[in-house]
Design an enzyme around this catalytic site. Structure first.
Site, PDB file in Angstrom:
ATOM      1  N   LYS A  22      -4.863  -5.257  -6.723  1.00 38.06           N
ATOM      2  CA  LYS A  22      -4.355  -4.985  -5.339  1.00 38.06           C
ATOM      3  C   LYS A  22      -2.746  -4.750  -5.571  1.00 38.06           C
ATOM      4  CE  LYS A  22      -2.773  -9.393  -4.814  1.00 38.06           C
ATOM      5  NZ  LYS A  22      -1.591  -9.703  -4.476  1.00 38.06           N
TER       6      LYS A  22
ATOM      7  N   ASP B  60      -7.749 -14.540  -3.223  1.00 39.64           N
ATOM      8  CA  ASP B  60      -7.687 -13.144  -3.179  1.00 39.64           C
ATOM      9  C   ASP B  60      -9.176 -12.429  -3.286  1.00 39.64           C
ATOM     10  OD1 ASP B  60      -4.966 -12.696  -2.688  1.00 39.64           O
ATOM     11  OD2 ASP B  60      -4.277 -12.732  -5.051  1.00 39.64           O
TER      12      ASP B  60
END
Length: 282
Positions: A8, A133
């Site tokens: 990401k 995350d």
């Protein structure tokens, strides 16, 4: 079962404050990108076995992929085992969530392999116990991420964006970055998440570039000029915008297309340990 576990990047990242329990409230626009680790899951009788290439440097009980398997088994009462084979490409401790995406891949993959039947929401509730995350990767699509990472709101996007992601050779501790941020007397420019979300919805790469913002740059760039030089080089070489991802040290530069990404990559390669041309996933 084979799974691609994608990295990401944070297009915006704001830290809103520190909670009494020590965790920080954040607001971030995050997107998955094509850079990925490869995960292979195979059934086993009882034992959980992790094989990683290159070899994992942490102890087995501390490895996020192993912990994800153990947590799913504990939460569901499943007694089955698995062989987890992990081919790493995403650099560790780089602001790209390489460990978190592997953990989410193990959760979602073993949920199917073992037939434990948890919903995505239930998997996300487990994921936040592994790291801030990890819930994002249960869905692995563009999203606004809030709270301590547990609130994930999918965002509409018009299409993929191209960018260059580069990681300089800079050591980093995420906990230390947060401590430095807590010591700031005055926080400078903060992200406009609304502007970023609107730019993504229009598919406007130039507007995405203008809206890039990460408050952690205020503590990382002065201490690590290598990151600042990499960001400046991307902008000088024609990136539509550049920003550090997460707590760093990786930097992303938005480009109009794949060809522009290739040209930018060659310009900044001497300033980075690893670098890739990637596209966002929608």
């Amino acid at each position: 079962m084979e799974i691609e576990c994608h990295a990401k990047v944070n297009l915006t990242l704001d830290v809103l404050g520190r909670r009494p329990d020590g965790y920080h409230e954040i607001r971030s626009v995050m997107v998955p990108v094509s850079l990925h680790d490869r995960l292979v899951l195979e059934p086993a009788e009882e034992e959980i076995v992790l094989e990683s290439r290159p070899p994992a440097t942490d102890r087995l009980e501390e490895n996020l992929a192993y912990r994800a398997a153990a947590l799913l088994r504990e939460a569901t009462g499943c007694s089955r085992g698995a062989v987890i084979r992990l081919q790493k490409t995403i650099p560790v401790a780089a602001g790209l969530a390489g460990g978190s995406t592997d953990a989410a891949g193990v959760l979602t993959g073993l949920n199917r392999l073992w037939g434990t039947g948890l919903s995505d929401g239930e998997l996300a509730d487990l994921a936040i116990r592994l790291g801030s995350d990890v819930p994002f990767f249960i869905w692995s699509r563009p999203a606004r991420v809030e709270g301590i990472g547990e609130r994930v709101t999918p965002l509409p996007v018009a299409g993929p964006l191209w960018m260059v992601v580069a990681t300089p050779d800079v050591p980093k501790s995420t906990g230390q970055v947060y401590r430095w941020f807590d010591e700031l007397a005055d926080v400078g420019p903060r992200p406009d998440a609304g502007a970023m979300e609107a730019a993504l919805a229009r598919g406007d790469a130039a507007a995405v570039g203008r809206a890039l913002c990460n408050v952690f740059e205020q503590v990382m760039l002065p201490r690590h000029p290598e990151i600042a030089r990499l960001k400046e080089a991307m902008l000088a070489a024609g990136a539509l915008g550049a920003v550090m991802s997460g707590a760093g040290p990786s930097v992303l530069g938005v480009v109009p297309d794949r060809e522009a990404g290739g040209r930018l990559l060659e310009r900044i390669r001497p300033l980075s340990r690893d670098a890739w041309v990637v596209r966002t996933l929608v």
